[in-house]
Each structure stands twice: as structure tokens, then as C-alpha cells.
Design a protein around this motif. Structure first.
Motif, PDB file in Angstrom:
ATOM      1  N   PHE A  73      -0.703  -1.125  22.423  1.00  0.00           N
ATOM      2  CA  PHE A  73      -0.471  -0.872  21.251  1.00  0.00           C
ATOM      3  C   PHE A  73       0.455   0.908  21.807  1.00  0.00           C
ATOM      4  O   PHE A  73       0.223   1.642  20.809  1.00  0.00           O
ATOM      5  CB  PHE A  73      -1.650  -0.602  20.814  1.00  0.00           C
ATOM      6  CG  PHE A  73      -1.763  -1.904  20.652  1.00  0.00           C
ATOM      7  CD1 PHE A  73      -0.654  -2.778  19.084  1.00  0.00           C
ATOM      8  CD2 PHE A  73      -2.172  -3.272  21.054  1.00  0.00           C
ATOM      9  CE1 PHE A  73      -0.705  -3.648  18.978  1.00  0.00           C
ATOM     10  CE2 PHE A  73      -2.635  -4.587  20.554  1.00  0.00           C
ATOM     11  CZ  PHE A  73      -1.844  -4.908  19.110  1.00  0.00           C
ATOM     12  N   GLY A  74      -0.232   1.397  23.167  1.00  0.00           N
ATOM     13  CA  GLY A  74      -0.469   2.678  23.178  1.00  0.00           C
ATOM     14  C   GLY A  74      -1.201   3.189  22.777  1.00  0.00           C
ATOM     15  O   GLY A  74      -2.340   3.247  23.671  1.00  0.00           O
ATOM     16  N   TYR A  75      -2.079   4.332  23.314  1.00  0.00           N
ATOM     17  CA  TYR A  75      -2.279   5.418  22.186  1.00  0.00           C
ATOM     18  C   TYR A  75      -3.594   4.575  21.161  1.00  0.00           C
ATOM     19  O   TYR A  75      -2.822   4.393  20.160  1.00  0.00           O
ATOM     20  CB  TYR A  75      -3.056   6.756  22.008  1.00  0.00           C
ATOM     21  CG  TYR A  75      -2.604   8.060  23.059  1.00  0.00           C
ATOM     22  CD1 TYR A  75      -3.515   7.889  24.182  1.00  0.00           C
ATOM     23  CD2 TYR A  75      -1.388   7.755  23.397  1.00  0.00           C
ATOM     24  CE1 TYR A  75      -3.106   8.543  25.275  1.00  0.00           C
ATOM     25  CE2 TYR A  75      -0.842   8.418  24.494  1.00  0.00           C
ATOM     26  CZ  TYR A  75      -1.335   8.911  24.858  1.00  0.00           C
ATOM     27  OH  TYR A  75      -1.072   9.373  26.389  1.00  0.00           O
ATOM     28  N   THR A  81       3.940   5.571  13.823  1.00  0.00           N
ATOM     29  CA  THR A  81       3.093   6.823  14.847  1.00  0.00           C
ATOM     30  C   THR A  81       3.485   5.135  16.192  1.00  0.00           C
ATOM     31  O   THR A  81       3.166   5.692  16.556  1.00  0.00           O
ATOM     32  CB  THR A  81       2.005   6.529  14.959  1.00  0.00           C
ATOM     33  OG1 THR A  81       0.676   5.521  14.680  1.00  0.00           O
ATOM     34  CG2 THR A  81       0.969   7.946  13.974  1.00  0.00           C
ATOM     35  N   MET A  82       4.181   4.082  15.241  1.00  0.00           N
ATOM     36  CA  MET A  82       4.532   3.329  16.607  1.00  0.00           C
ATOM     37  C   MET A  82       6.341   2.789  16.168  1.00  0.00           C
ATOM     38  O   MET A  82       6.907   3.104  15.452  1.00  0.00           O
ATOM     39  CB  MET A  82       3.706   1.575  15.915  1.00  0.00           C
ATOM     40  CG  MET A  82       4.288   0.162  16.693  1.00  0.00           C
ATOM     41  SD  MET A  82       3.369   1.076  18.980  1.00  0.00           S
ATOM     42  CE  MET A  82       2.016  -0.318  18.429  1.00  0.00           C
ATOM     43  N   ASN A  90      -3.067   4.823  12.940  1.00  0.00           N
ATOM     44  CA  ASN A  90      -2.694   5.691  13.989  1.00  0.00           C
ATOM     45  C   ASN A  90      -2.023   4.867  14.852  1.00  0.00           C
ATOM     46  O   ASN A  90      -1.929   6.554  15.845  1.00  0.00           O
ATOM     47  CB  ASN A  90      -4.116   7.124  13.710  1.00  0.00           C
ATOM     48  CG  ASN A  90      -4.303   7.547  12.834  1.00  0.00           C
ATOM     49  OD1 ASN A  90      -3.115   8.211  12.154  1.00  0.00           O
ATOM     50  ND2 ASN A  90      -5.532   7.460  12.120  1.00  0.00           N
ATOM     51  N   VAL A  91      -2.393   4.151  15.702  1.00  0.00           N
ATOM     52  CA  VAL A  91      -2.309   3.834  16.822  1.00  0.00           C
ATOM     53  C   VAL A  91      -0.820   3.743  17.315  1.00  0.00           C
ATOM     54  O   VAL A  91       0.505   3.492  16.582  1.00  0.00           O
ATOM     55  CB  VAL A  91      -2.501   2.098  16.288  1.00  0.00           C
ATOM     56  CG1 VAL A  91      -1.791   1.269  16.098  1.00  0.00           C
ATOM     57  CG2 VAL A  91      -2.405   1.962  18.210  1.00  0.00           C
ATOM     58  N   GLY A  92      -0.435   3.729  18.610  1.00  0.00           N
ATOM     59  CA  GLY A  92       0.481   4.679  19.099  1.00  0.00           C
ATOM     60  C   GLY A  92       0.456   5.842  19.656  1.00  0.00           C
ATOM     61  O   GLY A  92       0.158   5.931  20.616  1.00  0.00           O
ATOM     62  N   THR A  93       1.227   6.738  19.337  1.00  0.00           N
ATOM     63  CA  THR A  93       1.287   8.319  19.646  1.00  0.00           C
ATOM     64  C   THR A  93       0.113   8.678  19.349  1.00  0.00           C
ATOM     65  O   THR A  93      -0.743   9.991  20.134  1.00  0.00           O
ATOM     66  CB  THR A  93       2.579   8.780  19.449  1.00  0.00           C
ATOM     67  OG1 THR A  93       2.465   9.132  17.448  1.00  0.00           O
ATOM     68  CG2 THR A  93       4.097   8.774  19.332  1.00  0.00           C
TER      69      THR A  93
END
Lengths: 204, 355
Positions: free
Chosen positions: B162-164, B229-230, B171-174
């Protein structure tokens, strides 16, 4: 005919709305119609985008149209108890994150996760949700430099490959050769890492 | 330093930066949402978690100074008055969400005001980096520098899949939100704004007013930002947003040209009327001030009016906000009437200096 709103200008735009069989007519001038359109658009915008991250207002993912999270059947205690008398539902819906104590029902109400570990505990539920919200599940972007060395290298290789394709398309062969060498170097280091690990495990 | 942040309408980065001549893009901003590994998110409202993040972040100002040589101050919200907290919101240094609670909430601000890190907002930290004009890359590079410095000391919540990891799945991802603040008066006047906004939304970007949702149209100031953001890297997001903003600037320029070509008399009249009210009114509401200031700024941009300073509009947008105005007047409680009278006076004085 004068405009319904400002009652000053000639009405040039005539709108007929039929809602639930009830007919309403409005006659507006260009100015008022523009204003109305502007207001309506932002209203819509908020319904589709603005309100979207604030799940707390809607109580559930209702508008997002998810059958997993927003099902009246599960929200009705009578049916819940009748169908799942032994609290079987707890397995799927009331599982707790062992780090922060959050349940998926709670997430459903607030739209916020309780900690990083929730993403592992509720992976099954989160995966389709993120896919729907974001349109993608393939993470692209920065990677923290510590603790994820192999992942970072793999990521770098992926990015360099994309650049390589671009360079080849643009017939920039000099750049392509440099990129190819960089990729090879990174791949070698990955194999070396993997090899070292296998050696360790076979030795033990 | 906190005094200069609360008393000056503009930060150093806003006065030093290269504002574009036409004054269409006001500022660029990057926000990175980050959480720490193994600590409950802010919404769990656990005292020990809030305190831990608070304590961890106390070390960050000196850490950042080592990296970029700039000084950073750490401002606990519980040490500020209610008005002072609202001034931070009006200056876009913190979100309205952050000031809802004060315990263990703080903001770390750089001396040039270009960086503001919110602590214990929806996510453990939100790194915000600002730049004047259209310069997302500059803002991003500074945000990354700060992100790296914090990450070299503390472990972030990050997953390969999932990233950050963020409190909200949007908001998940970058975890990155890139946004650009623009002044679009000509598009609004010519009635073309709706169409343009709609096409931006269709591309998956959001358009909000000066103070987010519900403030649309205020001073004809709009913020355009990414939603996704993904599946897209930070650099690609910025490149896409840049393209959209460049298109938007062209549309605004075209609208300005069409006003100059087809309605120059009516427009000139409108600008001078706005100027007349600002220069002589004895009472001004916040919304009226912004709307007239927008007309006057467009008049300046189109060569009808001349002012001495380039940042006239940006400055007055902040000064005319209710809480900043109260702070400026040195009064904690002002009635709306008193504020409207004081606002009119401040604007009159500002115009006198500019002419």
C-alpha cells in the motif's frame, strides 16, 4: 417574461423539472442561470468528491455503493441475531486489530484506520476499498530508505525499465545503453542478496 | 519567531519568491502525510500515542537545521490563544482540523515560513512545503529533504503493497497532495469558470475555494489538487498537475484578452468602482473586501491601475481575514461591526501607501 430569480432581466432559459411526477418550471435570465449552474455544480462536486473522504457524515460507505460494507441486512440486529445466533458475524465484521483495538465496523463508521497494523488485519476488506477509491492497487512512489532494501531495488529497476522503454522509443540509444547497464547492475545485486540469504539458510 | 508569523501577513517565501507577472498562480504547495510504525493513529485518541509522537517530534527542529541550515521553531497549540490558532489557519500554515484539539498538537515552522509540519493532525505528521508562483517541484524537493531527515531517525508506517499508510484510505500510497492556488477573476467574470472546473474534475483532480470546501468563489481564488495517491508516482502526479495548471493559466489569459477586447469600457468602470469603494468605504465585510480586491488586482494585472508593491493582493487577502484583523488591531474580542470598520480602515491605509 421576467427572470424568476432577479425579476429584472428577460428570462431566456426555461427549465422544466419532473420529480416524482410533479412538474416544476423555472424561467431564468442568462446571469441567474449561470449562478445557479455554478452553485449546483459545487453542490454536486461536494457530493461526489468533497464529502467523499469524510465518511463520518454518511455513517457508512453508502454512496460508494459497496455491497460488503453497506448492507442493511448486516446492520439490522434482528436479522443479524437470527441468522448468526452464535455471533459468527464477529469473525468477519468485529475482528479487532490487536495493536490498536479498532474493529472494521468502527472503521466503517469513521472512515479512518486506527494504526498501521490495521492494514494487515483488514487486508481483505481494505484491498477492494483502496482499489475502488484510488482506481489502482499498484503502488508507485517513494520508498523509505531503511528496512526495505530489496523492495527498494526492485522498485528502482521497475522505474529504470520504464525510462529505458522511453529512451528506446525516443531513439536515444546512448541513454538506453547506460540505463540497461544500470538495470543489470541492480539485478546482479539483487541476485547476490538472494544468494547470500540462501547460503545462510542452507548453512544453518 | 512565532510573533513575526502571527503579526506579518506574508512569510518570507511569499515576498522573496518570483511571482508571475500576471499574478494568476499565487502559490504551490506539497503535503506529505506520514505515520510512525507501531503507534496508534491520532483518531484513536490514546494519550500515550499522542504524547509519544509529540515527544519524538521535539527532536525534529534541530535535526532539520543540521540538514538545511535553516532554523525551525516548534509551536505547541496549547500555548497559543484561540485567535492566534485561527491566524495560523487563515495563513494556511495549519488546517482547521488541527486546531480543533490542542493537547499534544503542534506545528513546526521554518523561519522563512515555507515549511510547516503539523503534528498529531489526522496523521501523525503532515509535512507541508510551500513555494511562490507555479513551482511544485521546488516545494516537493524541500518536502522530500525533510521527509528523508525524519525517516533517517524514525521508522515510518509503510507497506510494500500500500505504500505509506495513512489514517484515511484516500491518502494511502504516496500520501502526497500537490496543490496550486490560483486567482481566476477573468474566467469567473466571463462565465467560463464552470466549464473549466468541470473538465478538471473529470480528470480526477479537485477544485476547492480559498479555505477549502464551502469557500468557493471567495475572492475568485481556487485551489486545484490531485485526488489519487496510488498507482502514480509523486513526480508523475506533479507533472500532470503542472500540465493542468498551464492549461488553466492559458484559459484565464484568453478570458482576460477577451475582456480587454470586447468589454474594456465596462471593465474599466468596474475596476475603478471597486477601487473607489476600497479607498473610501467606512465598513467592509470580509467577503466584500475579497471580491473588490479581486477586481482591483485584475485591474492592476491588465494595466488599468498601478500599485507600488507586487504582493499587494496576497497581503490584503490575509490582513482582511477576521482573526488576523483582530490580532492586527491588538484586540482579542471585536464585534463584527467593529471588525468591518477596522477592516475598511486598514484597506484604506494600504491603498494610500500603494498609490
Amino acid at each position: 417574461m421576467l427572470c424568476d430569480d432577479c425579476k429584472k432581466n428577460e428570462a431566456t432559459i426555461h427549465v422544466t423539472n419532473i420529480v416524482n411526477g410533479k412538474k416544476t418550471e423555472s424561467h431564468l435570465c442568462q446571469d441567474c442561470a449561470n449562478k445557479k449552474e455554478h452553485a449546483d455544480m459545487f453542490k454536486q462536486l461536494h457530493q461526489s468528491f468533497g464529502q467523499f473522504p469524510k465518511f463520518s457524515n454518511s455513517g457508512s460507505f453508502g454512496q460508494l455503493g459497496s455491497s460488503i460494507f453497506d448492507n442493511d441486512f448486516f446492520n439490522n440486529d434482528f436479522f443479524t441475531n437470527a441468522v448468526y445466533p452464535d455471533g459468527l458475524l464477529q469473525d468477519s465484521h468485529s475482528q479487532r486489530c490487536d495493536q490498536c483495538g479498532m474493529t472494521f465496523d468502527e472503521f466503517n463508521r469513521t472512515g479512518k484506520f486506527g494504526c498501521d497494523h490495521c492494514y494487515e488485519v483488514f487486508d481483505q476488506e481494505i484491498t477492494p476499498l483502496v482499489k475502488r477509491l484510488q482506481g489502482s492497487l499498484a503502488y508507485e512512489g517513494r520508498v523509505p530508505s531503511r528496512g526495505t532494501g530489496v523492495f527498494k531495488t526492485r522498485h528502482q529497476i521497475k522505474r529504470l525499465r520504464q525510462e529505458l522503454n522511453k529512451a528506446i522509443k525516443g531513439e536515444d540509444y546512448e541513454k538506453a545503453i547506460t540505463l540497461r547497464d544500470q538495470i543489470k547492475q541492480l539485478e546482479d545485486s539483487l541476485h547476490k542478496d538472494a544468494g547470500a540469504k540462501t547460503d545462510e539458510s542452507s548453512a544453518s | 519567531m512565532i510573533d513575526s508569523i502571527l503579526d506579518q501577513p506574508l512569510s518570507q517565501w511569499q515576498t522573496e519568491g518570483t511571482l508571475d507577472k500576471e499574478h494568476i498562480v499565487l502559490s504551490s504547495r506539497i503535503r506529505l502525510a506520514r505515520n510512525f510504525k507501531g503507534i496508534a493513529f491520532t483518531n484513536r485518541d490514546k494519550e500515550d500515542a499522542l504524547e509519544k509522537v509529540d515527544t519524538m517530534m521535539r527532536r525534529v527542529p534541530s535535526l532539520l537545521t543540521k540538514v538545511d541550515g535553516k532554523s525551525y521553531s516548534d509551536i505547541s497549540l496549547d500555548k497559543l490563544s484561540g485567535i492566534e490558532r485561527e491566524v495560523l489557519v487563515e495563513k494556511h500554515l495549519v488546517s482547521p482540523n488541527l486546531v480543533e484539539k490542542v493537547n499534544h498538537r503542534s506545528v513546526i515552522i521554518s523561519d522563512d515560513g515555507a515549511v510547516a509540519i503539523m503534528v498529531n493532525e489526522e496523521d501523525h505528521i503532515r509535512i507541508q512545503s510551500m513555494a511562490a508562483g507555479l513551482n511544485l517541484t521546488k516545494a516537493y524537493e524541500r518536502a522530500v529533504q525533510i521527509d528523508d531527515a525524519i525517516e533517517s531517525t524514525y521508522d515510518y508506517a509503510f507497506s510494500e503493497k500500500f505504500g505509506y499508510l495513512t489514517a484515511c484510505p484516500t491518502n494511502v500510497g504516496t500520501g502526497m497532495r500537490a496543490s496550486v492556488m490560483l486567482h481566476l477573476p477573468a474566467l469567473a467574470i466571463t462565465g467560463k469558470l464552470n466549464r473549466v472546473v468541470r473538465s478538471i474534475i473529470q480528470l480526477g483532480y479537485s477544485v476547492r475555494g480559498l479555505y477549502g470546501e464551502g469557500s468557493e468563489g471567495l475572492g475568485n481564488i481556487y485551489q486545484v489538487s490531485n485526488q489519487v495517491t496510488m498507482g502514480i508516482s509523486e513526480e508523475d502526479t506533479i507533472a500532470q498537475l503542472n500540465k493542468i495548471i498551464e492549461g488553466l493559466i492559458k484559459e484565464e489569459e484568453k478570458a482576460r484578452q477577451s475582456i480587454a477586447r470586447e468589454h474594456s469600457d465596462a471593465f474599466e468602470d468596474r475596476v475603478w468602482r471597486a477601487y473607489g469603494v476600497l479607498a473610501h468605504a467606512r465598513k467592509l465585510s470580509g467577503a466584500e473586501a475579497l471580491s473588490l480586491l479581486s477586481d482591483v488586482q485584475l485591474g492592476i494585472d491588465m494595466g488599468i491601475l498601478h500599485m507600488k508593491s507586487n504582493a499587494f493582493f496576497d497581503k490584503l487577502v490575509v490582513i482582511t481575514r477576521p482573526n488576523f484583523l483582530s490580532k492586527y488591531a491588538g484586540q482579542d474580542s471585536m464585534t463584527a461591526d467593529e471588525r468591518d470598520a477596522y477592516r475598511a480602515k486598514v484597506v484604506r491605509d494600504a491603498l494610500n501607501i500603494e498609490q
